[in-house]
Design an enzyme around this catalytic site. Structure first.
Site, PDB file in Angstrom:
ATOM      1  N   ARG A 148      -8.064   4.890  22.876  1.00 12.04           N
ATOM      2  CA  ARG A 148      -8.574   5.257  24.163  1.00 12.04           C
ATOM      3  C   ARG A 148      -8.880   7.130  24.043  1.00 12.04           C
ATOM      4  O   ARG A 148      -9.289   7.702  24.765  1.00 12.04           O
ATOM      5  CB  ARG A 148      -7.457   5.404  25.157  1.00 12.04           C
ATOM      6  CG  ARG A 148      -7.957   4.079  26.190  1.00 12.04           C
ATOM      7  CD  ARG A 148      -6.788   4.041  27.042  1.00 12.04           C
ATOM      8  NE  ARG A 148      -6.886   3.523  28.335  1.00 12.04           N
ATOM      9  CZ  ARG A 148      -6.727   2.282  28.863  1.00 12.04           C
ATOM     10  NH1 ARG A 148      -6.279   1.403  27.806  1.00 12.04           N
ATOM     11  NH2 ARG A 148      -6.631   1.764  29.865  1.00 12.04           N
ATOM     12  N   ARG A 187      -1.845  -4.370  40.549  1.00  9.80           N
ATOM     13  CA  ARG A 187      -0.945  -3.759  39.908  1.00  9.80           C
ATOM     14  C   ARG A 187      -0.681  -2.175  40.306  1.00  9.80           C
ATOM     15  O   ARG A 187      -1.748  -1.649  41.290  1.00  9.80           O
ATOM     16  CB  ARG A 187      -1.879  -3.312  38.441  1.00  9.80           C
ATOM     17  CG  ARG A 187      -1.740  -4.195  37.491  1.00  9.80           C
ATOM     18  CD  ARG A 187      -2.713  -4.176  36.257  1.00  9.80           C
ATOM     19  NE  ARG A 187      -2.931  -2.869  35.936  1.00  9.80           N
ATOM     20  CZ  ARG A 187      -3.813  -2.616  34.754  1.00  9.80           C
ATOM     21  NH1 ARG A 187      -4.126  -3.730  34.084  1.00  9.80           N
ATOM     22  NH2 ARG A 187      -3.736  -1.245  34.306  1.00  9.80           N
ATOM     23  N   LYS A 198     -13.209  -6.006  30.550  1.00  8.99           N
ATOM     24  CA  LYS A 198     -12.788  -6.171  29.041  1.00  8.99           C
ATOM     25  C   LYS A 198     -11.707  -7.318  28.909  1.00  8.99           C
ATOM     26  O   LYS A 198     -12.038  -8.118  27.888  1.00  8.99           O
ATOM     27  CB  LYS A 198     -11.831  -4.837  28.420  1.00  8.99           C
ATOM     28  CG  LYS A 198     -12.733  -3.449  28.327  1.00  8.99           C
ATOM     29  CD  LYS A 198     -11.990  -2.477  27.601  1.00  8.99           C
ATOM     30  CE  LYS A 198     -10.986  -1.841  28.240  1.00  8.99           C
ATOM     31  NZ  LYS A 198     -11.186  -1.314  29.472  1.00  8.99           N
ATOM     32  N   ARG A 245      -7.643   7.350  36.850  1.00  9.42           N
ATOM     33  CA  ARG A 245      -7.707   6.414  35.439  1.00  9.42           C
ATOM     34  C   ARG A 245      -9.105   6.607  35.167  1.00  9.42           C
ATOM     35  O   ARG A 245      -9.450   6.823  34.022  1.00  9.42           O
ATOM     36  CB  ARG A 245      -7.316   5.037  35.545  1.00  9.42           C
ATOM     37  CG  ARG A 245      -5.641   4.572  35.836  1.00  9.42           C
ATOM     38  CD  ARG A 245      -5.293   3.523  36.270  1.00  9.42           C
ATOM     39  NE  ARG A 245      -5.672   2.420  35.272  1.00  9.42           N
ATOM     40  CZ  ARG A 245      -6.094   1.407  35.965  1.00  9.42           C
ATOM     41  NH1 ARG A 245      -6.110   0.976  37.052  1.00  9.42           N
ATOM     42  NH2 ARG A 245      -6.426   0.366  35.026  1.00  9.42           N
ATOM     43  N   ARG A 285      -8.578  -5.130  43.139  1.00  4.64           N
ATOM     44  CA  ARG A 285      -8.328  -6.035  41.887  1.00  4.64           C
ATOM     45  C   ARG A 285      -6.909  -6.795  42.131  1.00  4.64           C
ATOM     46  O   ARG A 285      -6.072  -6.153  42.535  1.00  4.64           O
ATOM     47  CB  ARG A 285      -8.311  -5.518  40.665  1.00  4.64           C
ATOM     48  CG  ARG A 285      -7.963  -6.279  39.373  1.00  4.64           C
ATOM     49  CD  ARG A 285      -8.574  -5.660  38.128  1.00  4.64           C
ATOM     50  NE  ARG A 285      -7.780  -4.683  37.624  1.00  4.64           N
ATOM     51  CZ  ARG A 285      -8.023  -4.049  36.287  1.00  4.64           C
ATOM     52  NH1 ARG A 285      -8.836  -4.613  35.634  1.00  4.64           N
ATOM     53  NH2 ARG A 285      -7.084  -3.191  35.937  1.00  4.64           N
TER      54      ARG A 285
END
Ligand code: AMP
Length: 222
Positions: free
Chosen positions: A94, A166, A19, A177, A133
């Site tokens: 969300r 992160r 996104k 998540r 990531r």
């Protein structure tokens, strides 16, 4: 002078669906304000604000920040002057409650959500992406140690900024998540399908191909 029509878009998809990457391209190309709820929360944390402190305790565990706090922050942000041409929401809503609160607030201002772009990616692929990531601390460009490594280890190709992982991108928190996403965010697919605004894009293609599809849909070519 005629008033320009607003284009208000939601980017929907799991954490790791791409996104953020697509949002940068779309918002530049169409002149929309890019509003990423996660980035707003991270900024609040860095500034040490009360909101940042509240958000931190949830974010660390991979849980959602409570709806009332989140909705208030986003409604404040979409009232800013840079949203005059429209906005692109990335990471919000969300939950169904957030989606309904957004619709109510927009309706009261004579506005609406014009399109919801759902970037669809399988769970297996999401886990692989999330746990590899790394992100630039300076310009937020995303990298992946397997798929898209930077030219120089630990440095951003674009701006030379420092890359970091992160805290919520470790495999355990990434799984949490994704659980949260499938339980709380998936009902939004049905909500926006019913309202006739949802368009699905295959998120397992190359970044460029997803970008082309997304822009084609927004420009009404697909
Ligand atoms: P993101 O950068 O979009 O992956 O968001 C990082 C974290 O910020 C999430 O795991 C949540 O803890 C929090 N967050 C971001 N957006 C929302 C939202 N719309 N509602 C609740 N919490 C959110």
């Amino acid at each position: 002078m005629t008033k320009q029509k607003q284009l208000n878009v939601i980017l929907l998809g799991a954490p790791g669906a791409g996104k953020g990457t697509q949002a940068v391209t779309i918002s530049k190309k169409l002149g929309l304000a890019h509003i990423a709820s996660g980035d707003l929360f991270r900024k609040e944390q860095e500034s040490g604000s009360e909101l940042g402190k509240i958000a931190k305790s949830y974010m660390e565990k991979g849980q959602l920040v409570p709806d009332d706090v989140t909705v208030k922050m986003i409604l404040g942000r979409i009232a800013a002057p840079d949203c005059a041409k429209g906005f692109l929401l990335d990471g919000f809503p969300r939950t169904l409650e957030q989606a309904k609160a957004l619709d109510r607030a927009l309706k009261s201002q004579g506005k609406k959500i014009d399109m919801v772009l759902y970037i669809k990616v399988s769970v297996k692929e999401l886990l692989r992406r999330l746990s590899g990531r790394w992100i630039c601390r300076n310009c937020q460009a995303p990298y992946n140690i397997v798929e898209l490594p930077p030219k120089i280890k630990g440095k951003c190709d674009r701006c030379g900024g420092e890359l970091y992982q992160r805290a919520d991108d470790t495999e355990e928190t990434a799984r949490k998540r994704l659980d949260v996403y499938f339980n709380q965010t998936m009902p939004l697919i049905e909500y926006y399908t019913k309202s006739g605004t949802l368009v699905e894009v295959n998120g397992e293609q190359s970044v460029e191909a997803v970008g082309r599809d997304v822009i084609a849909v927004l420009e009404g070519r697909k």
